[in-house]
Design an enzyme around this catalytic site. Structure first.
Site, short mmCIF file in Angstrom:
data_model
loop_
_atom_site.label_atom_id
_atom_site.label_comp_id
_atom_site.label_asym_id
_atom_site.label_seq_id
_atom_site.Cartn_x
_atom_site.Cartn_y
_atom_site.Cartn_z
N PRO A 2 0.89 -1.28 -0.08
CA PRO A 2 0.01 0.04 0.04
C PRO A 2 0.81 1.16 -0.05
CG PRO A 2 -0.55 -1.45 1.87
CD PRO A 2 0.74 -1.98 1.24
N GLU A 3 0.76 1.97 -1.22
CA GLU A 3 1.39 3.20 -1.24
C GLU A 3 0.27 4.32 -1.04
OE1 GLU A 3 4.50 3.08 -4.33
OE2 GLU A 3 4.37 0.97 -4.29
N ARG A 110 1.48 -10.44 7.43
CA ARG A 110 2.76 -10.52 7.95
C ARG A 110 3.06 -9.81 9.14
NH1 ARG A 110 6.51 -9.71 2.87
NH2 ARG A 110 8.14 -10.02 4.45
#
Length: 270
Positions: A2-3, A110
């Site tokens: 996600p940018e 993660r």
DNA sequence: GACGCTGTTCTATT
DNA sequence: GAATAGAACAGCGT
């Protein structure tokens, strides 16, 4: 993953779903996501209303009655919005019980995501936001030029560093540098004023386009449950190893820059 | 089964 | 300080 465009897409989706709701309780199945003292976190959130959702770079900011909740999704963090009886799955780590009877679920395969909680008065002066620089659309170009030219490291690394310019990650740095025709291994000190201006302009452009498309869905990332980005159709180089460059048709190659997978057109980018 | 790779940021080390 | 390596973690492919 996600940018800026993906985080902005999540922000807009969340805004429609949870603004105006009260946090009734918080359940923490994997408390390490939370960087603030766990008991304080739970106690402080309980009973506060979510008034606004902002974003700074890749950070989401939930503005409550008295506090600000700063969220970073890192690589695979995402939110689900489910009725309270909906069963939880393996990587659902935090559950915010809301006044509508729905749960906002933080899911992160993660477990790299982070949450910080601060008083509304000083959250901007605390980590992680205190070190986040302006986004490409707000950047002071002459300042950025002198910053870049002082540094003897690859331009890709400079753009990934969130201090001087924020919001870009691996995907959009590759796309920005392709559009600017600049090779990612060029050192900051080697770039002309004009080249740096072009980079800033192309970064603004690519982020704006991607945000309009709801971000990029690659690998496992989706902005929210059932919401898919469409910008992957517009990618020129990222993940396109072996495919023809859209400008000159030379096959795109994959190299390593500072340990990061990097896609370039060996003909167009210098 | 072991290993490398994935992407982001913080910390420690040079 | 600036630059770099390593760590946090899970899963997938080789």
């Amino acid at each position: 993953m996600p940018e800026l465009p993906e985080v902005e897409t999540v922000r807009r989706t969340l805004e429609k779903l949870i603004v105006g709701q009260k946090i009734m309780d918080v359940r923490m199945r994997y408390p390490k996501i939370v960087q603030t003292d766990v008991e304080t976190f739970q106690k402080t959130l309980k009973g506060q209303v979510i008034h606004t959702i902002e974003r700074q770079g890749k950070h989401l900011i939930l503005l409550l009655d008295h506090d600000a909740l700063i969220i970073h999704l890192r690589m695979e963090g995402r939110f689900f919005y489910h009725p309270s009886h909906h069963p939880l799955t393996k990587h659902d780590h935090l559950v915010f019980e809301l006044s509508s009877g729905y749960n906002l679920i933080y899911h992160d395969t993660r477990k790299f995501g982070t949450m910080h909680l601060y008083d509304l008065k000083d959250y901007k002066n605390q980590p992680p936001l205190v070190h986040v620089g302006p986004e490409p659309k707000d950047i002071e170009v002459s300042q950025f030029i002198s910053h870049v030219q002082k540094r003897k490291t690859e331009i890709k690394a400079i753009l990934l560093d969130q201090h001087a310019i924020s919001g870009l990650g691996n995907i959009y740095v590759d796309e920005t540098l392709f559009r600017a025709r600049i090779h990612p291994t060029r050192l900051g000190s080697s770039l002309s004023d004009q080249e740096i201006k072009t980079i800033v302009f192309q970064a603004q452009d690519v982020l704006e386009e991607a945000t309009l498309q709801g971000g990029t869905t690659i690998r496992t990332f989706e902005p929210m449950d059932g919401v898919h980005g469409r910008f992957q159709q517009e990618l020129a180089v990222h993940t396109h190893v072996g495919k023809p460059c859209p400008i000159c048709h030379t096959p795109i190659i994959k190299i390593k820059v500072k340990g990061r997978g990097t896609y370039v057109c060996p003909t167009c980018q210098h």
